[in-house]
Design an enzyme around this catalytic site. Sequence first.
Site, PDB file in Angstrom:
ATOM      1  N   SER A 184       0.897  -1.328  -0.077  1.00 46.17           N
ATOM      2  CA  SER A 184      -0.118   0.065  -0.127  1.00 46.17           C
ATOM      3  C   SER A 184       0.817   1.118  -0.095  1.00 46.17           C
ATOM      4  O   SER A 184       1.622   1.385  -0.884  1.00 46.17           O
ATOM      5  CB  SER A 184      -0.886   0.006   1.338  1.00 46.17           C
ATOM      6  N   GLU A 222      -8.631  -6.611  -5.512  1.00 42.36           N
ATOM      7  CA  GLU A 222      -8.249  -5.438  -4.882  1.00 42.36           C
ATOM      8  C   GLU A 222      -8.838  -4.220  -5.573  1.00 42.36           C
ATOM      9  O   GLU A 222      -8.974  -4.537  -6.827  1.00 42.36           O
ATOM     10  CB  GLU A 222      -6.809  -5.319  -4.890  1.00 42.36           C
ATOM     11  N   HIS A 278      -7.601  -5.911  -0.641  1.00 42.81           N
ATOM     12  CA  HIS A 278      -6.319  -5.244  -0.268  1.00 42.81           C
ATOM     13  C   HIS A 278      -5.944  -5.441   1.150  1.00 42.81           C
ATOM     14  O   HIS A 278      -4.722  -5.878   1.061  1.00 42.81           O
ATOM     15  CB  HIS A 278      -6.593  -3.483  -0.230  1.00 42.81           C
TER      16      HIS A 278
END
Length: 263
Positions: free
Chosen positions: A137, A197, A246
């Site tokens: 991320s 995601e 995610h």
Amino acid sequence: MSLRETVLDGGGDPHGRRRLRLRVPESAPPDGGWPLLVLLDGDWVWPLPPSSGLDACAILVPSHGPQGSDGPQALARRALDYTPPAPDGGRWPDPRMPGWQCGGADAFLDELLGPMLDWAGHQAALDRARLSLYGHSYGGLCALHALARRPAAFAQVICASPSLWWHEGLAAARLDALRDAPPPRPVRLTLMAGTEERWHPRPQTAAPRTGEDGTATLPALRALARRLAGIPRLACRLELLDGIGHGQALPASAQRAVALAAQ
């Protein structure tokens, strides 16, 4: 694995202190020392389940404060540590949390490649030629920035679910500099993402998100892999984490990173 731990003093800045943890296999190191994996956001995934590589590499986990990476102050510092500077080289607001400041990735990398690794090298026999950097991320954004700005620093960069949406794809665009100045030694870049995601770049104070909200991650990640193809001494590959989103991609990719770092 044995654990070594310290708190860096932050150069006299009380807000700059951070905890470091180094995990080293119990056995004798190989000739040249242990390969080292810098596991960004490692506080959130440790202890990792038993897996290939845990007994074959050392793992350095930097935190965002003296107590670790939990709490609002640590999260705000994470945003600062892991994000590229503004075009003028300074700080700028976080796109999703305007109260947070971003743009401190260069300072973080200076700290990582200086006092953090110096401390780790005094704790165990480490092979700096086999240094890997992992991030997920915002940590993945930092990993891409490190590759663009410090292409000689790492033998391997493992970038999971990077925030490529950040400031209109700034991090990916800055990687174009590698075409004119390729890494001076071979670097392996592994891009990863879960097949489910989606990005949510709007401010977190906006309307609640739904399962179908956001933008699919994989098309942009595939485009980045194509963008980096053909750069001398940069071997880029894309790995898909099937069926996960995610949040789930963090522990899955971190476990995979250990195996890659140990190779």
